[in-house]
Design a protein around this motif. Structure first.
Motif, PDB file in Angstrom:
ATOM      1  N   ASN A  33      18.791 -15.805  -1.684  1.00  0.00           N
ATOM      2  CA  ASN A  33      18.101 -14.898  -0.779  1.00  0.00           C
ATOM      3  C   ASN A  33      19.054 -13.996  -0.011  1.00  0.00           C
ATOM      4  O   ASN A  33      18.618 -13.188   0.788  1.00  0.00           O
ATOM      5  CB  ASN A  33      17.240 -15.680   0.214  1.00  0.00           C
ATOM      6  N   THR A  34      20.365 -14.146  -0.229  1.00  0.00           N
ATOM      7  CA  THR A  34      21.328 -13.303   0.447  1.00  0.00           C
ATOM      8  C   THR A  34      21.267 -11.905  -0.132  1.00  0.00           C
ATOM      9  O   THR A  34      21.398 -11.726  -1.338  1.00  0.00           O
ATOM     10  CB  THR A  34      22.763 -13.870   0.273  1.00  0.00           C
ATOM     11  N   PRO A  35      21.045 -10.907   0.716  1.00  0.00           N
ATOM     12  CA  PRO A  35      20.990  -9.545   0.191  1.00  0.00           C
ATOM     13  C   PRO A  35      22.342  -9.106  -0.344  1.00  0.00           C
ATOM     14  O   PRO A  35      23.375  -9.459   0.196  1.00  0.00           O
ATOM     15  CB  PRO A  35      20.580  -8.710   1.394  1.00  0.00           C
ATOM     16  N   ALA A  45      18.709  -8.252   8.307  1.00  0.00           N
ATOM     17  CA  ALA A  45      18.437  -9.269   9.334  1.00  0.00           C
ATOM     18  C   ALA A  45      16.942  -9.334   9.614  1.00  0.00           C
ATOM     19  O   ALA A  45      16.369 -10.413   9.753  1.00  0.00           O
ATOM     20  CB  ALA A  45      19.208  -8.959  10.607  1.00  0.00           C
ATOM     21  N   LEU A  46      16.303  -8.174   9.680  1.00  0.00           N
ATOM     22  CA  LEU A  46      14.856  -8.129   9.886  1.00  0.00           C
ATOM     23  C   LEU A  46      14.130  -8.770   8.709  1.00  0.00           C
ATOM     24  O   LEU A  46      13.189  -9.540   8.903  1.00  0.00           O
ATOM     25  CB  LEU A  46      14.383  -6.686  10.067  1.00  0.00           C
ATOM     26  N   GLN A  47      14.585  -8.487   7.494  1.00  0.00           N
ATOM     27  CA  GLN A  47      13.960  -9.097   6.316  1.00  0.00           C
ATOM     28  C   GLN A  47      14.129 -10.610   6.345  1.00  0.00           C
ATOM     29  O   GLN A  47      13.205 -11.343   6.005  1.00  0.00           O
ATOM     30  CB  GLN A  47      14.564  -8.520   5.044  1.00  0.00           C
ATOM     31  N   GLY A  48      15.286 -11.079   6.755  1.00  0.00           N
ATOM     32  CA  GLY A  48      15.516 -12.521   6.842  1.00  0.00           C
ATOM     33  C   GLY A  48      14.601 -13.183   7.856  1.00  0.00           C
ATOM     34  O   GLY A  48      14.027 -14.244   7.594  1.00  0.00           O
ATOM     35  N   LEU A 122       3.986  -7.019   3.895  1.00  0.00           N
ATOM     36  CA  LEU A 122       5.072  -7.735   4.568  1.00  0.00           C
ATOM     37  C   LEU A 122       5.855  -8.605   3.589  1.00  0.00           C
ATOM     38  O   LEU A 122       7.092  -8.665   3.654  1.00  0.00           O
ATOM     39  CB  LEU A 122       4.516  -8.585   5.714  1.00  0.00           C
ATOM     40  N   HIS A 123       5.155  -9.284   2.683  1.00  0.00           N
ATOM     41  CA  HIS A 123       5.844 -10.099   1.682  1.00  0.00           C
ATOM     42  C   HIS A 123       6.711  -9.232   0.761  1.00  0.00           C
ATOM     43  O   HIS A 123       7.839  -9.615   0.438  1.00  0.00           O
ATOM     44  CB  HIS A 123       4.835 -10.913   0.856  1.00  0.00           C
ATOM     45  N   ARG A 128      11.192  -8.326  -1.480  1.00  0.00           N
ATOM     46  CA  ARG A 128      11.466  -7.290  -2.490  1.00  0.00           C
ATOM     47  C   ARG A 128      10.986  -7.752  -3.860  1.00  0.00           C
ATOM     48  O   ARG A 128       9.936  -8.325  -3.997  1.00  0.00           O
ATOM     49  CB  ARG A 128      12.949  -6.903  -2.505  1.00  0.00           C
ATOM     50  N   TRP A 129      11.773  -7.513  -4.886  1.00  0.00           N
ATOM     51  CA  TRP A 129      11.371  -7.827  -6.264  1.00  0.00           C
ATOM     52  C   TRP A 129      11.220  -9.321  -6.482  1.00  0.00           C
ATOM     53  O   TRP A 129      10.511  -9.747  -7.380  1.00  0.00           O
ATOM     54  CB  TRP A 129      12.359  -7.225  -7.262  1.00  0.00           C
TER      55      TRP A 129
END
Length: 168
Positions: A33-35, A45-48, A122-123, A128-129
């Motif tokens: 899950n690390t971008p 950070a917001l996505q996390g 939101l998901h 993302r993909w």
């Protein structure tokens, strides 16, 4: 993902350790899950944080309650359609007595459709993909998008598509 992350993932997979080893499983999930892009640290950070909220117990319970309530409302709509058919055939003596219920169920449809559509957006933003790697998520996205199409585009244009409602 950078080469160090990919190397670590490959090492974890090749190590032969059990998938049930919780420490390695958590580490693997964290690495996956690390971008890969560090260009927008505030965005990642917001996505996390959003991923953490969306996979938390509150969000899952809320969406689960919405699904159950929406299913009950759908059953009530089917019952109401049966009553309307009875009215049109002259089998019911009180015609039009269910108008208030129909309006309430229409409002519930709009509220739940909006909740599910926002949840989908939101998901997709958070994962993302990766969100589409699970077949259930793909099916959910198709159903939510068809529902949004029906509720927010076709109905205001007075286009009746019973097959979409049935598919839902």
């Amino acid at each position: 993902a950078d080469s160090k992350t990919i190397g670590t993932i490959v090492d974890l997979k090749a190590s032969g350790e059990s998938r049930h080893d919780s420490r390695n499983a958590r580490r693997m999930r964290r690495l996956m899950n690390t971008p890969s892009s560090a260009h927008h640290p505030h965005k990642t950070a917001l996505q996390g944080r959003l991923r953490k909220i969306l996979t938390g117990p509150f969000a899952n319970s809320f969406i689960g309650c919405c699904l159950v309530t929406n299913t009950l409302a759908s059953f009530m709509q089917l019952q109401l359609l049966g009553k309307a058919a009875d009215d049109s055939l002259g089998l019911e003596t009180v015609a039009g007595s269910h108008r208030l219920l129909a309006d309430i169920l229409r409002a519930a449809d709009l509220v739940f459709g909006t909740i599910f559509f926002v949840d989908l957006l939101l998901h997709i933003y958070a994962f993302r993909w990766r969100y589409f790697l699970h077949t259930f998520n793909v099916a959910d996205a198709v159903i939510v998008l068809l529902t949004a199409l029906e509720l927010f585009v076709l109905e205001p244009l007075h286009v009746k598509m019973q097959n979409i409602s049935f598919f839902r």
